[in-house]
Design a protein around this motif. Structure first.
Motif, mmCIF file in Angstrom:
data_model
loop_
_atom_site.group_PDB
_atom_site.id
_atom_site.type_symbol
_atom_site.label_atom_id
_atom_site.label_comp_id
_atom_site.label_asym_id
_atom_site.label_seq_id
_atom_site.Cartn_x
_atom_site.Cartn_y
_atom_site.Cartn_z
ATOM 1 N N ARG A 1 6.498 -0.019 33.733
ATOM 2 C CA ARG A 1 5.209 -0.260 33.084
ATOM 3 C C ARG A 1 4.969 0.764 31.961
ATOM 4 O O ARG A 1 3.894 1.338 31.852
ATOM 5 C CB ARG A 1 4.077 -0.153 34.094
ATOM 6 C CG ARG A 1 4.173 -1.151 35.194
ATOM 7 C CD ARG A 1 3.030 -0.973 36.132
ATOM 8 N NE ARG A 1 3.241 -1.745 37.341
ATOM 9 C CZ ARG A 1 2.476 -1.650 38.405
ATOM 10 N NH1 ARG A 1 1.476 -0.806 38.413
ATOM 11 N NH2 ARG A 1 2.730 -2.389 39.462
ATOM 12 N N TYR A 2 5.928 0.962 31.154
ATOM 13 C CA TYR A 2 5.798 1.945 30.075
ATOM 14 C C TYR A 2 4.874 1.419 28.988
ATOM 15 O O TYR A 2 5.039 0.308 28.487
ATOM 16 C CB TYR A 2 7.177 2.258 29.464
ATOM 17 C CG TYR A 2 7.103 3.162 28.270
ATOM 18 C CD1 TYR A 2 6.848 4.517 28.408
ATOM 19 C CD2 TYR A 2 7.271 2.657 26.992
ATOM 20 C CE1 TYR A 2 6.776 5.342 27.308
ATOM 21 C CE2 TYR A 2 7.204 3.471 25.884
ATOM 22 C CZ TYR A 2 6.955 4.815 26.039
ATOM 23 O OH TYR A 2 6.884 5.634 24.955
ATOM 24 N N GLU A 3 3.882 2.212 28.628
ATOM 25 C CA GLU A 3 2.970 1.875 27.548
ATOM 26 C C GLU A 3 2.942 3.043 26.566
ATOM 27 O O GLU A 3 2.612 4.156 26.955
ATOM 28 C CB GLU A 3 1.563 1.620 28.077
ATOM 29 C CG GLU A 3 1.453 0.395 28.949
ATOM 30 C CD GLU A 3 0.043 0.175 29.460
ATOM 31 O OE1 GLU A 3 -0.887 0.807 28.927
ATOM 32 O OE2 GLU A 3 -0.106 -0.614 30.394
ATOM 33 N N PRO A 4 3.299 2.816 25.321
ATOM 34 C CA PRO A 4 3.262 3.924 24.354
ATOM 35 C C PRO A 4 1.830 4.379 24.122
ATOM 36 O O PRO A 4 0.888 3.588 24.213
ATOM 37 C CB PRO A 4 3.862 3.321 23.091
ATOM 38 C CG PRO A 4 3.707 1.860 23.248
ATOM 39 C CD PRO A 4 3.726 1.586 24.724
ATOM 40 N N LEU A 5 1.689 5.653 23.837
ATOM 41 C CA LEU A 5 0.361 6.189 23.587
ATOM 42 C C LEU A 5 -0.132 5.737 22.217
ATOM 43 O O LEU A 5 0.569 5.839 21.230
ATOM 44 C CB LEU A 5 0.391 7.725 23.628
ATOM 45 C CG LEU A 5 0.753 8.339 24.977
ATOM 46 C CD1 LEU A 5 0.892 9.842 24.841
ATOM 47 C CD2 LEU A 5 -0.315 8.008 26.003
ATOM 48 N N ILE A 6 -1.351 5.229 22.177
ATOM 49 C CA ILE A 6 -1.956 4.791 20.930
ATOM 50 C C ILE A 6 -3.268 5.555 20.781
ATOM 51 O O ILE A 6 -4.111 5.522 21.679
ATOM 52 C CB ILE A 6 -2.235 3.274 20.931
ATOM 53 C CG1 ILE A 6 -0.928 2.500 21.098
ATOM 54 C CG2 ILE A 6 -2.949 2.862 19.651
ATOM 55 C CD1 ILE A 6 -1.126 1.017 21.274
ATOM 56 N N GLU A 7 -3.389 6.226 19.647
ATOM 57 C CA GLU A 7 -4.618 6.968 19.416
ATOM 58 C C GLU A 7 -5.719 6.003 19.005
ATOM 59 O O GLU A 7 -5.470 4.989 18.347
ATOM 60 C CB GLU A 7 -4.398 8.002 18.313
ATOM 61 C CG GLU A 7 -3.426 9.087 18.727
ATOM 62 C CD GLU A 7 -3.284 10.138 17.644
ATOM 63 O OE1 GLU A 7 -4.171 10.225 16.780
ATOM 64 O OE2 GLU A 7 -2.293 10.867 17.693
ATOM 65 N N GLU A 8 -6.930 6.329 19.352
ATOM 66 C CA GLU A 8 -8.048 5.445 19.044
ATOM 67 C C GLU A 8 -8.317 5.381 17.543
ATOM 68 O O GLU A 8 -8.820 4.399 17.037
ATOM 69 C CB GLU A 8 -9.297 5.918 19.773
ATOM 70 C CG GLU A 8 -9.191 5.730 21.275
ATOM 71 C CD GLU A 8 -10.432 6.212 21.988
ATOM 72 O OE1 GLU A 8 -11.495 6.290 21.344
ATOM 73 O OE2 GLU A 8 -10.343 6.503 23.175
ATOM 74 N N ALA A 9 -7.959 6.426 16.812
ATOM 75 C CA ALA A 9 -8.198 6.457 15.369
ATOM 76 C C ALA A 9 -7.344 5.422 14.643
ATOM 77 O O ALA A 9 -7.732 4.918 13.595
ATOM 78 C CB ALA A 9 -7.897 7.843 14.818
ATOM 79 N N GLU A 10 -6.204 5.091 15.189
ATOM 80 C CA GLU A 10 -5.321 4.114 14.551
ATOM 81 C C GLU A 10 -5.855 2.690 14.677
ATOM 82 O O GLU A 10 -5.597 1.858 13.840
ATOM 83 C CB GLU A 10 -3.918 4.193 15.141
ATOM 84 C CG GLU A 10 -3.187 5.458 14.762
ATOM 85 C CD GLU A 10 -1.799 5.510 15.357
ATOM 86 O OE1 GLU A 10 -1.365 4.499 15.918
ATOM 87 O OE2 GLU A 10 -1.163 6.560 15.268
#
Length: 115
Positions: free
Chosen positions: A33-42
């Motif tokens: 269940r790998y989920e890359p980190l996504i910043e909220e600013a993007e």
């Protein structure tokens, strides 16, 4: 023999500099269940995206308007210069040669009488 020993000592050091070595590579197993980190600013909302596109269009339109204005000025000036040159050439070719010599001598006489 001293010179030969120095040459032999120098040769192995040169070989050591160019030796190829292997690098250590580390592998890791990713979880299912790998989920890359996504910043909220993007992340951006559709409204922000629309606003950004409109701003980009406005800047592009302004730049093109400026270019259009400068190109128009350059074309008008060059057209004016071309027409002036053609008119002067036409007047030279259309006047008879005898009239040109008469006008030139009259101009010379009038300037000489003033002096």
């Amino acid at each position: 023999m001293g010179a030969q020993e120095q040459e032999e000592d120098a040769a192995p050091s040169a070989e050591k500099k160019h030796q190829k070595t292997s690098k250590e590579v580390y592998f890791s197993v990713l979880p299912d269940r790998y989920e890359p980190l996504i910043e909220e600013a993007e992340e951006e909302t559709p409204e922000e995206r629309r606003r950004r596109k409109e701003e980009k269009k406005r800047k592009k339109k302004k730049r093109y308007k400026k270019y259009k204005k400068n190109v128009g000025k350059a074309l008008r000036f060059s057209w004016r210069c071309l027409m002036a040159g053609l008119q002067s050439m036409a007047s030279v070719y259309s006047t008879p040669v005898s009239a040109v010599s008469t006008v030139v001598t009259e101009v010379n006489r009038s300037t000489a009488s003033k002096a």
